[in-house]
Design a protein around this motif. Sequence first.
Motif, PDB file in Angstrom:
ATOM      1  N   PRO A  81       0.820  -1.220   0.000  1.00 38.24           N
ATOM      2  CA  PRO A  81       0.000   0.000   0.000  1.00 38.24           C
ATOM      3  C   PRO A  81       0.856   1.273   0.000  1.00 38.24           C
ATOM      4  O   PRO A  81       1.921   1.323   0.622  1.00 38.24           O
ATOM      5  CB  PRO A  81      -0.804  -0.111   1.297  1.00 38.24           C
ATOM      6  CG  PRO A  81      -0.858  -1.575   1.582  1.00 38.24           C
ATOM      7  CD  PRO A  81       0.447  -2.127   1.097  1.00 38.24           C
ATOM      8  N   ALA A  82       0.371   2.283  -0.685  1.00 37.46           N
ATOM      9  CA  ALA A  82       1.113   3.533  -0.834  1.00 37.46           C
ATOM     10  C   ALA A  82       1.370   4.237   0.496  1.00 37.46           C
ATOM     11  O   ALA A  82       2.305   5.017   0.611  1.00 37.46           O
ATOM     12  CB  ALA A  82       0.375   4.469  -1.794  1.00 37.46           C
ATOM     13  N   ASP A  83       0.553   3.956   1.499  1.00 38.76           N
ATOM     14  CA  ASP A  83       0.747   4.617   2.791  1.00 38.76           C
ATOM     15  C   ASP A  83       1.661   3.822   3.735  1.00 38.76           C
ATOM     16  O   ASP A  83       1.770   4.139   4.916  1.00 38.76           O
ATOM     17  CB  ASP A  83      -0.589   4.915   3.464  1.00 38.76           C
ATOM     18  CG  ASP A  83      -1.406   3.659   3.759  1.00 38.76           C
ATOM     19  OD1 ASP A  83      -1.025   2.571   3.276  1.00 38.76           O
ATOM     20  OD2 ASP A  83      -2.420   3.783   4.456  1.00 38.76           O
ATOM     21  N   THR A  84       2.356   2.792   3.209  1.00 37.40           N
ATOM     22  CA  THR A  84       3.302   2.028   4.026  1.00 37.40           C
ATOM     23  C   THR A  84       4.466   2.929   4.413  1.00 37.40           C
ATOM     24  O   THR A  84       5.033   3.619   3.570  1.00 37.40           O
ATOM     25  CB  THR A  84       3.834   0.804   3.246  1.00 37.40           C
ATOM     26  OG1 THR A  84       2.731  -0.006   2.874  1.00 37.40           O
ATOM     27  CG2 THR A  84       4.821   0.006   4.082  1.00 37.40           C
ATOM     28  N   ILE A  85       4.800   2.920   5.687  1.00 38.36           N
ATOM     29  CA  ILE A  85       5.898   3.767   6.157  1.00 38.36           C
ATOM     30  C   ILE A  85       7.104   2.913   6.502  1.00 38.36           C
ATOM     31  O   ILE A  85       6.981   1.734   6.831  1.00 38.36           O
ATOM     32  CB  ILE A  85       5.478   4.619   7.382  1.00 38.36           C
ATOM     33  CG1 ILE A  85       5.001   3.718   8.528  1.00 38.36           C
ATOM     34  CG2 ILE A  85       4.388   5.615   6.998  1.00 38.36           C
ATOM     35  CD1 ILE A  85       4.747   4.463   9.825  1.00 38.36           C
ATOM     36  N   MET A  86       8.289   3.519   6.420  1.00 41.08           N
ATOM     37  CA  MET A  86       9.521   2.802   6.719  1.00 41.08           C
ATOM     38  C   MET A  86       9.523   2.237   8.132  1.00 41.08           C
ATOM     39  O   MET A  86      10.079   1.177   8.383  1.00 41.08           O
ATOM     40  CB  MET A  86      10.708   3.749   6.574  1.00 41.08           C
ATOM     41  CG  MET A  86      11.502   3.509   5.342  1.00 41.08           C
ATOM     42  SD  MET A  86      13.001   4.455   5.394  1.00 41.08           S
ATOM     43  CE  MET A  86      12.652   5.548   4.063  1.00 41.08           C
ATOM     44  N   TYR A  87       8.916   2.950   9.042  1.00 38.28           N
ATOM     45  CA  TYR A  87       8.897   2.533  10.434  1.00 38.28           C
ATOM     46  C   TYR A  87       8.260   1.153  10.600  1.00 38.28           C
ATOM     47  O   TYR A  87       8.581   0.422  11.530  1.00 38.28           O
ATOM     48  CB  TYR A  87       8.156   3.575  11.277  1.00 38.28           C
ATOM     49  CG  TYR A  87       8.527   3.554  12.730  1.00 38.28           C
ATOM     50  CD1 TYR A  87       9.734   4.098  13.154  1.00 38.28           C
ATOM     51  CD2 TYR A  87       7.689   2.986  13.673  1.00 38.28           C
ATOM     52  CE1 TYR A  87      10.087   4.073  14.492  1.00 38.28           C
ATOM     53  CE2 TYR A  87       8.032   2.952  15.014  1.00 38.28           C
ATOM     54  CZ  TYR A  87       9.238   3.503  15.413  1.00 38.28           C
ATOM     55  OH  TYR A  87       9.584   3.468  16.732  1.00 38.28           O
TER      56      TYR A  87
END
Length: 112
Positions: free
Chosen positions: A52-58
């Motif tokens: 998903p485009a809202d996946t964050i590195m954290y």
Amino acid sequence: MADRGADEPLLERWAYRSVGPLKWEKDHRRTWGPAYEVDKPWTATIAKAGVPADTIMYAFRHSSIVRGLKAGLPVRLVAALHDTSSEMIEKHYSAFIVDATEELSRRAALAL
């Protein structure tokens, strides 16, 4: 990840060196740096990975911490591997620590 060792950082980028006025060439690979350096590469990475485009590195850091705890690694080691404190791990991941501790205890117990 092709042709890379298991101990190499997951995310790397090219570092460049100056070879003349306004001329740069690739020099070596290095780990990703501050957030402003990774916005564009991260967007491309998650698109290519199909997440998903809202996946964050954290999310990767969180997953790595949980995997370490579930594998029974000592809290201090997990903290050191993720450049954080044991206190932070204990505060935010206590449920995983308890689960891991119970599993270790079960393995050590004698069957009656």
